[in-house]
Scaffold this active site. Structure first.
Site, PDB file in Angstrom:
ATOM      1  N   ARG A   2      11.636  -5.191   5.921  1.00 24.54           N
ATOM      2  CA  ARG A   2      11.266  -3.788   5.686  1.00 24.54           C
ATOM      3  C   ARG A   2      12.069  -2.826   6.579  1.00 24.54           C
ATOM      4  O   ARG A   2      12.311  -3.088   7.749  1.00 24.54           O
ATOM      5  CB  ARG A   2       9.769  -3.593   5.977  1.00 24.54           C
ATOM      6  CG  ARG A   2       9.329  -2.145   5.926  1.00 24.54           C
ATOM      7  CD  ARG A   2       7.851  -2.008   5.740  1.00 24.54           C
ATOM      8  NE  ARG A   2       7.066  -2.371   6.904  1.00 24.54           N
ATOM      9  CZ  ARG A   2       5.734  -2.324   6.933  1.00 24.54           C
ATOM     10  NH1 ARG A   2       5.051  -1.969   5.854  1.00 24.54           N
ATOM     11  NH2 ARG A   2       5.074  -2.677   8.029  1.00 24.54           N
ATOM     12  N   LYS A  48       0.831  -1.215   0.000  1.00 28.91           N
ATOM     13  CA  LYS A  48       0.000   0.000   0.000  1.00 28.91           C
ATOM     14  C   LYS A  48       0.862   1.260   0.000  1.00 28.91           C
ATOM     15  O   LYS A  48       0.606   2.196  -0.743  1.00 28.91           O
ATOM     16  CB  LYS A  48      -0.921   0.037   1.233  1.00 28.91           C
ATOM     17  CG  LYS A  48      -1.906  -1.101   1.322  1.00 28.91           C
ATOM     18  CD  LYS A  48      -2.865  -0.937   2.480  1.00 28.91           C
ATOM     19  CE  LYS A  48      -2.217  -0.962   3.847  1.00 28.91           C
ATOM     20  NZ  LYS A  48      -1.597  -2.255   4.221  1.00 28.91           N
ATOM     21  N   ARG A  53     -10.023   0.405   8.357  1.00 32.86           N
ATOM     22  CA  ARG A  53      -9.477  -0.901   8.724  1.00 32.86           C
ATOM     23  C   ARG A  53     -10.497  -1.758   9.459  1.00 32.86           C
ATOM     24  O   ARG A  53     -10.198  -2.899   9.795  1.00 32.86           O
ATOM     25  CB  ARG A  53      -8.300  -0.664   9.672  1.00 32.86           C
ATOM     26  CG  ARG A  53      -6.953  -1.127   9.142  1.00 32.86           C
ATOM     27  CD  ARG A  53      -5.962  -0.719  10.186  1.00 32.86           C
ATOM     28  NE  ARG A  53      -4.677  -1.293  10.106  1.00 32.86           N
ATOM     29  CZ  ARG A  53      -3.615  -0.655   9.616  1.00 32.86           C
ATOM     30  NH1 ARG A  53      -3.746   0.510   9.036  1.00 32.86           N
ATOM     31  NH2 ARG A  53      -2.432  -1.202   9.714  1.00 32.86           N
ATOM     32  N   ARG A  72      10.804  -0.695  11.810  1.00 34.05           N
ATOM     33  CA  ARG A  72       9.678  -0.210  12.616  1.00 34.05           C
ATOM     34  C   ARG A  72       9.580  -0.998  13.918  1.00 34.05           C
ATOM     35  O   ARG A  72       9.848  -2.196  13.941  1.00 34.05           O
ATOM     36  CB  ARG A  72       8.369  -0.382  11.824  1.00 34.05           C
ATOM     37  CG  ARG A  72       8.042   0.810  10.975  1.00 34.05           C
ATOM     38  CD  ARG A  72       6.886   0.574  10.051  1.00 34.05           C
ATOM     39  NE  ARG A  72       5.685   0.009  10.679  1.00 34.05           N
ATOM     40  CZ  ARG A  72       4.490  -0.032  10.065  1.00 34.05           C
ATOM     41  NH1 ARG A  72       4.349   0.460   8.856  1.00 34.05           N
ATOM     42  NH2 ARG A  72       3.450  -0.564  10.677  1.00 34.05           N
TER      43      ARG A  72
HETATM   44  P1  AMP Z   1       0.399   0.861   9.323  1.00 35.39           P
HETATM   45  O1  AMP Z   1       1.565   1.791   9.110  1.00 35.39           O
HETATM   46  O2  AMP Z   1      -0.748   1.153   8.399  1.00 35.39           O
HETATM   47  O3  AMP Z   1       0.800  -0.586   9.308  1.00 35.39           O
HETATM   48  O4  AMP Z   1      -0.135   1.173  10.789  1.00 35.39           O
HETATM   49  C1  AMP Z   1       0.681   0.974  11.927  1.00 35.39           C
HETATM   50  C2  AMP Z   1      -0.182   0.846  13.181  1.00 35.39           C
HETATM   51  O5  AMP Z   1      -0.924   2.057  13.374  1.00 35.39           O
HETATM   52  C3  AMP Z   1      -1.249  -0.243  13.108  1.00 35.39           C
HETATM   53  O6  AMP Z   1      -0.753  -1.527  13.456  1.00 35.39           O
HETATM   54  C4  AMP Z   1      -2.264   0.265  14.129  1.00 35.39           C
HETATM   55  O7  AMP Z   1      -1.817   0.057  15.461  1.00 35.39           O
HETATM   56  C5  AMP Z   1      -2.229   1.770  13.870  1.00 35.39           C
HETATM   57  N1  AMP Z   1      -3.207   2.156  12.819  1.00 35.39           N
HETATM   58  C6  AMP Z   1      -2.936   2.696  11.593  1.00 35.39           C
HETATM   59  N2  AMP Z   1      -4.067   2.925  10.916  1.00 35.39           N
HETATM   60  C7  AMP Z   1      -5.075   2.523  11.724  1.00 35.39           C
HETATM   61  C8  AMP Z   1      -6.493   2.469  11.590  1.00 35.39           C
HETATM   62  N3  AMP Z   1      -7.110   2.883  10.473  1.00 35.39           N
HETATM   63  N4  AMP Z   1      -7.219   2.000  12.630  1.00 35.39           N
HETATM   64  C9  AMP Z   1      -6.637   1.574  13.774  1.00 35.39           C
HETATM   65  N5  AMP Z   1      -5.305   1.574  13.960  1.00 35.39           N
HETATM   66  C10 AMP Z   1      -4.526   2.050  12.948  1.00 35.39           C
END
Ligand code: AMP
Length: 183
Positions: free
Chosen positions: A129, A17, A92, A161
C-alpha cells in the site's frame, strides 16, 4: 435508499474500507469520514493531540476511546454531515460503538458494511500500500499514480504509511481481532 445515508464501514486493515468507501461516497454524494485520515492530518498540523496520537499510531496501537469520541462527535456535528456520511475506521471498540449509539441517537445509522477478506490478501495489500500524504488517496506498488509518486487527485506526495511496517501491521491485525472483532 431513501433519506440521508449514514453508513459505517467495518473490516480489517487492508480489507478495502478506504478504497470502497471512496466509491460509495461518490455514489451517494456524502463525506468520507476516516478517523485514521483525521488523526494523520492532526499529526501533520502538529497539534498537541496529533503529536500524542502519532506515537500510539506508529506502534500500531489504538488512540483512547475518549479522544476518538470527541473527534467523531465534533466531526458529525459539522454541516456537511447533516445529509449523511460514511464512517471509516470508527467504531473500533465496543466502547466506541456505545459512544456512537449516543452520538447518533437523533439521527440513527442506516447501514453497516463489514468487509471480510482473507488474511493472506490483506497482508499482501498492506505491504504494497502507498497513500497520498495530503489527501489520503490510496495506491499500491501494483497500481501506482500515473506520474511517478505524485497523487493523481491532488498532486501530493505518495508514500508508504509510517505504520505499514511488518511489526505494526501484525499488531494492528491482532488488535482488530481482539478489540473490533466483538463488534
Ligand atoms: P487507519 O487509517 O484506520 O488504519 O488508522 C490508523 C491508526 O489511527 C490506527 O492504527 C490507530 O492508531 C488510529 N485510529 C484510527 N481510528 C481509530 C479509532 N477509531 N480508535 C482508535 N484509534 C484509531
Amino acid at each position: 435508499m431513501s433519506g440521508p445515508v449514514r453508513l459505517v464501514m467495518l473490516g480489517r486493515q487492508g480489507a478495502g474500507k478506504g478504497t470502497q468507501g471512496a466509491r460509495l461516497c461518490e455514489h451517494y454524494g456524502i463525506p468520507h469520514i476516516s478517523t485514521g485520515d483525521m488523526l494523520r492530518a492532526a499529526v501533520r498540523e502538529g497539534t498537541e493531540m496529533g503529536l500524542r496520537a502519532k506515537e500510539v499510531m506508529d506502534r500500531g496501537e489504538l488512540v483512547s476511546d475518549e479522544i476518538m469520541g470527541g473527534i467523531v462527535s465534533e466531526r458529525l456535528a459539522q454541516d456537511d454531515a447533516a445529509g449523511g456520511y460514511l464512517l471509516d475506521g470508527y467504531p473500533r471498540t465496543v466502547g466506541q460503538a456505545e459512544q456512537l449509539e449516543k452520538i447518533t441517537v437523533d439521527a440513527p445509522l442506516s447501514i453497516v458494511v463489514d468487509l471480510v477478506v482473507p488474511t493472506d490478501v490483506v497482508l499482501q495489500r498492506l505491504v504494497s500500500r502507498r497513500v497520498c500524504k495530503s489527501c489520503g488517496a490510496i495506491y499500491s506498488v501494483d497500481t501506482p499514480p500515473s506520474e511517478g509518486w505524485t497523487c493523481d487527485r491532488c498532486g501530493g506526495e505518495v508514500v508508504q504509511r509510517d505504520d505499514d511496517t511488518p511489526e505494526a501491521i501484525q499488531k494492528r491485525l491482532d488488535l482488530y481481532e481482539r478489540e473490533t472483532g466483538p463488534l
